[in-house]
Design a protein around this motif. Structure first.
Motif, mmCIF file in Angstrom:
data_model
loop_
_atom_site.group_PDB
_atom_site.id
_atom_site.type_symbol
_atom_site.label_atom_id
_atom_site.label_comp_id
_atom_site.label_asym_id
_atom_site.label_seq_id
_atom_site.Cartn_x
_atom_site.Cartn_y
_atom_site.Cartn_z
ATOM 1 N N ASP A 298 0.862 -1.188 0.000
ATOM 2 C CA ASP A 298 0.000 0.000 0.000
ATOM 3 C C ASP A 298 0.894 1.232 0.000
ATOM 4 O O ASP A 298 1.436 1.628 1.030
ATOM 5 C CB ASP A 298 -0.913 -0.012 1.234
ATOM 6 N N ALA A 301 -0.149 4.454 2.069
ATOM 7 C CA ALA A 301 0.195 4.365 3.489
ATOM 8 C C ALA A 301 1.700 4.498 3.691
ATOM 9 O O ALA A 301 2.160 5.136 4.644
ATOM 10 C CB ALA A 301 -0.301 3.035 4.056
ATOM 11 N N LYS A 304 2.454 8.140 3.048
ATOM 12 C CA LYS A 304 1.588 9.039 3.819
ATOM 13 C C LYS A 304 1.063 10.165 2.936
ATOM 14 O O LYS A 304 1.021 11.334 3.323
ATOM 15 C CB LYS A 304 2.334 9.603 5.027
#
Length: 748
Positions: A298, A301, A304
Motif C-alpha cells: 500500500d 500508506a 503518507k
C-alpha cells in the motif's frame, strides 16, 4: 485440363496478393527509413527491435503535454503495442494543453480519447487503453504485457509503485518529471542481460529506491496542480522520454542511455546539464540480492500521501456512473449491479455485476386458464403483449411503473380450498389477483402471464406493493439556526483600513482571541455542548460565516491594518487615511486591484486579495501623486546622472521595489532589489543604512512609478534631514524608461 486452369488461376491470384503485400511493405519501409537513418539502425533490424510494447502510466500528474508528446512520437516510431493507463475523463479545461483531446471528447475517458487519436495517426500499431487507476492490485497484470514503462506521474506513491513494479517484472522505467520551469529525466532499473549489444559484465542500473530510499514528507512535495508548470517544459521532457524508449528498444547500451545519470532542464535560461546519480545500492529494499520487499504494498500508506489528487472528482465520476446505471435499470436496459465484499468487519459495495436487459417472457399456456372463465390469458395476442411491455418500460418513469403495477394487482383475503382447514386463520397474509389492460379494459390474468408480459419478477411486485411512496419532507435548517444566532452575537468590528471602507467593503472582523476559522469553530462547538445543543457541521459553519461576510483578522506584520490588500498597509503613513472617496477622485487616484472575476456575487471584487493566476484577471494601474515634483526625476535625467556617475568614483544607487520574480524578469543594470512587501523591521533599517552610506543620489524604481513613491515617502519620513535631498523617485517607472531612454527595454 481443368486442374491446370485452376492452378493457373490460383497462381494469378497469388501474384496479385504478393504484389499488394510488396507495395504495403514498401510503404512501411518508406515510412520508417528516415527514423532508421537518424538513429543508425540497419535496415534488416527495423521490424524486429521496433516490435515492442510500451506502457505509459499517467494520471493528472506530469501535465498531459508531456505524456501526449511522448506517446505521439512512440506511436510514430514503433510497430508494436502501446498501453495507456489513465482513470480520468476529458474536461474542457484540459484541452488547451492536452493535444490528444478535442472539444468533442468532453466527459470521455482520457485513455479512450488518446487511443482514438493515436489510431488515426498510425493505424498499424495496437493501442490499448486502461481506464483504471493503477494500483497494487492491477499493476502487475497490466505491466506483464509490455516491455518498457514510461513514468509520467508527479506524486510520490505512484513513483514508488512503478519503481517496485518494474524491478519485480525486470523492466526498465523511463521516468520524467516537470515543475514550474524545470524538468528531469532518467532511466531506472536498466538490466544489461536483455540487450545483446552489451559486451561488458552483467550490469543492473539503480532503481528509484536506490536514489530515494525513503519518501519525503508530504508537506515538502510539490505538484503541478499546486505549484504550476510552464506547458512547453513537460512537452520537451515527454519528447525526450520517447527518445530514451526508442533508444532502449533498438538496443543502445547503458552508456548511451540515461542510466546512473539524470538530465536536468532549466527553462529560465534554456540550459541542459547532466548530473551523475548514485550507483545501485547493494542494500536496496527492492532491487538488491537480499530484497526485503517482494510484493507490491500500500504505497499511499507507505508515503503518507494520496496517489491521486482527484479524490473528489473520482467520487463525482463514480456517482455519475451510478446514476447512469440506475437510469439503465429503470428503463429496462442491461446494466451493472452491486455485489458485497467483506473484509474483517467492513463491507464494500462494488458495482461490477452484469445484469441482462428486460425481456418479455412467454405467454401463459395453462389449460386451466384456457378452459376457465375467471382468467383471460388466452385473449391477449403477442402484439398486444409487446405493446404493453413497450409502454411499461419506455413510456413510464420509475414512479409511474410502481403505480401502474399497484393499479393492476388486488390484494384479497386468502381462500381455504380444503374443507378441513375451512374457518382457520391462514399463515398467508393475503392473495393477489393480477390484471392486464386489453383495449382499456382491465382483465384478470394469472400471475405467470402478468409477470412475463411486463418482464418483472414477483419479488419486485411484492416490494412495490408493500412500500408506498411517501413524499419526502424538506430538511429543517435547525442546525444552521444556532450558527446564525451565534455569529450574530459575536463581538465584531469593521475593518480599520480606510481604503477598504471607501470602496464599500462590508467585511466584519471577529473581536476574539482566535487565529483561524478552525479555532472559532472549536469555540463554537464547546459553547454549544455547554448548552446541550447539537453543533452544526464544519461545512455548515463555514457557509454561514461566508454568507455573513465575517473574517478572522490575519495580519502578516504587527503594524498591518489590512489583510486583504498588502499595499494598503503602507498607505496610511501617506496621510490617506482621512481621504474620502470624492477626494480620491479629485486627486485622480484610481484604486482598482487585481481581482478574480469569477469570485462570485458574495465577494466584493474591490477587496479581494491580489491574485496572479491562470484565472481571468483584470487590472487598472494606480496613478498616484504622492511626492512633490522636486523629489521626482525624469527618465532622461536619471540616465544622464547614472552615466555621469559611471565616469567618476560615485555610484548612483537604484532601488527597485518590485517583487523578486519581476526584478529577475527585467531590470536596469546596476539596480538592487528591495521588494516593497519586505520593507519593514530589520530589512527597512538595512535600506536606511545603505542610503546613509551612499555617496551619490538614491532613486526608487517600480513598474509604473506608484510603489516607488510609497517607499520613497516612507524613507523620507524615517531618515535624517541631511540625507533627504539625495532621495528621488523615477517618474513613470520602467514604462517611462522604456519609452524615453531605452526602446528595447522589455515592459509588461
Amino acid at each position: 485440363m481443368d486442374r491446370i486452369s485452376k492452378l493457373e488461376k490460383e497462381i494469378i491470384d497469388l501474384r496479385r496478393v504478393l504484389s499488394n503485400k510488396e507495395k504495403e511493405l514498401y510503404e512501411i519501409k518508406k515510412e520508417y527509413t528516415q527514423q532508421q537513418a537518424n538513429i543508425q539502425i540497419e535496415l534488416e533490424t527495423q521490424y524486429t527491435p521496433y516490435n515492442n510494447a510500451v506502457k505509459t502510466q499517467y494520471g493528472d500528474n506530469l501535465p498531459k503535454w508531456a505524456v501526449e508528446s511522448s506517446i505521439i512520437f512512440l506511436c510514430l516510431h514503433i510497430a508494436g503495442e502501446i498501453g495507456i493507463v489513465d482513470y480520468d475523463a476529458v474536461e474542457l479545461t484540459n484541452i488547451h494543453r492536452q493535444i490528444l483531446h478535442g472539444e468533442g471528447d468532453q466527459h470521455m475517458s482520457k485513455a479512450e480519447s488518446a487511443a482514438q487519436t493515436l489510431r488515426s495517426i498510425n493505424s498499424r500499431i495496437t493501442i490499448t487503453p486502461y481506464n483504471v487507476q493503477l494500483a497494487s492490485s492491477n499493476a502487475m497484470d497490466i505491466a506483464s504485457r509490455y516491455d518498457v514503462v514510461l513514468d509520467c506521474t508527479d506524486n510520490v506513491p505512484s513513483r514508488y509503485l512503478l519503481n517496485d513494479l518494474c524491478v519485480m517484472s525486470k523492466k526498465p522505467l523511463i521516468s520524467g518529471s516537470a515543475l514550474k520551469m524545470e524538468g528531469q529525466l532518467t532511466v531506472y532499473g536498466y538490466r544489461s542481460e536483455k540487450n545483446t549489444n552489451e559486451k561488458d559484465a552483467p550490469y543492473i542500473g539503480p532503481c528509484y529506491r536506490c536514489v530515494f530510499p525513503s519518501p519525503p514528507p508530504p508537506e515538502a512535495v510539490g505538484s503541478c496542480s499546486a505549484n504550476g508548470v510552464a506547458g512547453p517544459v513537460p512537452g520537451l521532457i515527454g519528447c525526450l522520454q520517447a527518445l530514451e524508449a526508442i533508444k532502449y528498444i533498438v538496443g543502445h547500451t547503458h552508456g548511451q542511455l540515461l542510466v546512473e545519470r539524470m538530465l536536468l532542464f532549466d527553462g529560465e535560461d534554456s540550459s541542459f546539464r547532466t548530473v551523475k546519480l548514485r550507483a545501485r545500492n547493494p542494500q536496496c529494499a527492492v532491487c538488491s540480492e537480499n530484497a526485503t520487499i517482494s510484493q507490491l504494498v500500500d504505497y499511499e500508506a507507505f508515503c503518507k500521501a494520496q496517489a491521486k489528487e482527484k479524490k473528489k472528482q473520482e467520487a463525482r465520476l463514480k456517482s455519475e456512473r451510478r446514476k447512469q446505471e440506475k437510469e439503465k435499470r429503470m428503463t429496462g436496459q442491461s446494466y451493472y449491479g452491486f455485489r458485497v465484499t467483506k473484509f474483517a468487519d467492513t463491507k464494500k459495495w462494488i458495482q461490477d455485476v452484469p445484469k441482462s436487459e428486460r425481456r418479455i417472457g412467454p405467454a401463459c399456456t395453462s389449460e386451466f386458464c384456457a378452459k376457465g372463465t375467471a382468467r383471460f390469458c388466452s385473449h391477449f395476442t403477442e402484439d398486444q403483449r409487446q405493446e404493453i411491455f413497450s409502454y411499461f418500460w419506455n413510456s413510464l418513469d420509475w414512479k409511474g411503473k410502481k403505480n401502474y403495477v399497484r393499479g393492476l394487482v388486488d390484494s384479497v383475503p386468502p381462500k381455504r380450498r380444503r374443507l378441513k382447514h375451512k374457518g382457520e386463520v391462514s399463515r398467508k397474509g393475503d392473495s393477489k389477483l393480477y390484471h392486464l389492460y386489453n383495449k382499456d379494459e382491465r382483465q384478470p390474468v394469472c400471475r405467470l402471464m402478468f409477470l412475463n408480459t411486463l418482464g418483472i419478477k414477483e419479488a419486485m411486485v411484492r416490494c412495490w406493493l408493500i412500500k408506498e411512496d411517501k413524499p419526502k419532507s424538506p430538511k429543517k435548517p435547525v442546525k444552521s439556526l444556532n450558527v446564525d444566532s451565534y455569529i450574530d452575537n459575536l463581538p465584531k468590528e469593521p475593518t480599520k483600513c480606510q481604503y477598504c471602507l471607501n470602496s464599500g467593503c462590508n467585511i466584519m472582523y471577529v473581536c476574539l482571541d482566535v487565529k483561524s476559522q478552525h479555532q472559532l469553530y472549536n469555540k463554537y462547538t464547546k459553547d454549544m455542548k455547554a448548552k446541550n445543543i447539537a453543533p452544526a457541521s464544519r461545512k455548515t459553519f463555514s457557509k454561514v460565516v461566508l454568507k455573513k461576510n465575517v473574517r478572522i483578522f490575519k495580519p502578516k506584520n504587527d503594524t498591518d491594518v489590512c489583510d486583504l490588500v498588502a499595499q494598503h498597509n503602507v498607505l496610511p503613513s501617506l496621510g490617506y487615511q482621512n481621504l474620502q472617496k470624492n477626494e480620491l477622485e479629485n486627486q485622480n487616484v484610481s484604486i482598482n486591484y487585481y481581482y478574480n472575476a469569477q469570485c462570485g456575487p458574495n465577494i466584493d471584487p474591490c477587496v479581494t486579495p491580489i491574485v496572479i493566476s491562470s484565472s481571468l484577471l483584470q487590472t487598472v494601474d494606480l496613478n498616484l501623486h504622492i511626492l512633490p515634483p522636486e523629489s521626482r526625476i525624469l527618465p532622461d535625467q536619471l540616465a544622464g546622472k547614472v552615466n555621469a556617475d559611471l565616469n567618476s568614483k560615485r555610484r548612483h544607487l537604484l532601488v527597485d521595489v518590485r517583487s523578486e520574480p519581476e526584478f529577475n524578469m527585467c531590470r536596469i543594470d546596476g539596480a538592487v532589489n528591495c521588494p516593497i512587501d519586505n520593507l519593514h523591521g530589520a530589512r527597512f533599517e538595512q535600506l536606511l543604512e545603505r542610503i546613509r552610506n551612499c555617496n551619490s543620489e538614491v532613486t526608487f524604481i517600480c513598474r509604473r512609478g506608484n510603489d516607488s513613491q510609497i517607499v520613497a515617502k516612507k524613507v523620507l519620513e524615517a531618515i535624517e534631514d541631511e540625507h533627504r535631498s539625495k532621495i528621488t523617485d523615477l517618474t513613470g517607472g520602467l514604462h517611462a524608461w522604456s519609452k524615453h531612454v531605452d526602446p528595447n527595454f522589455p515592459v509588461y
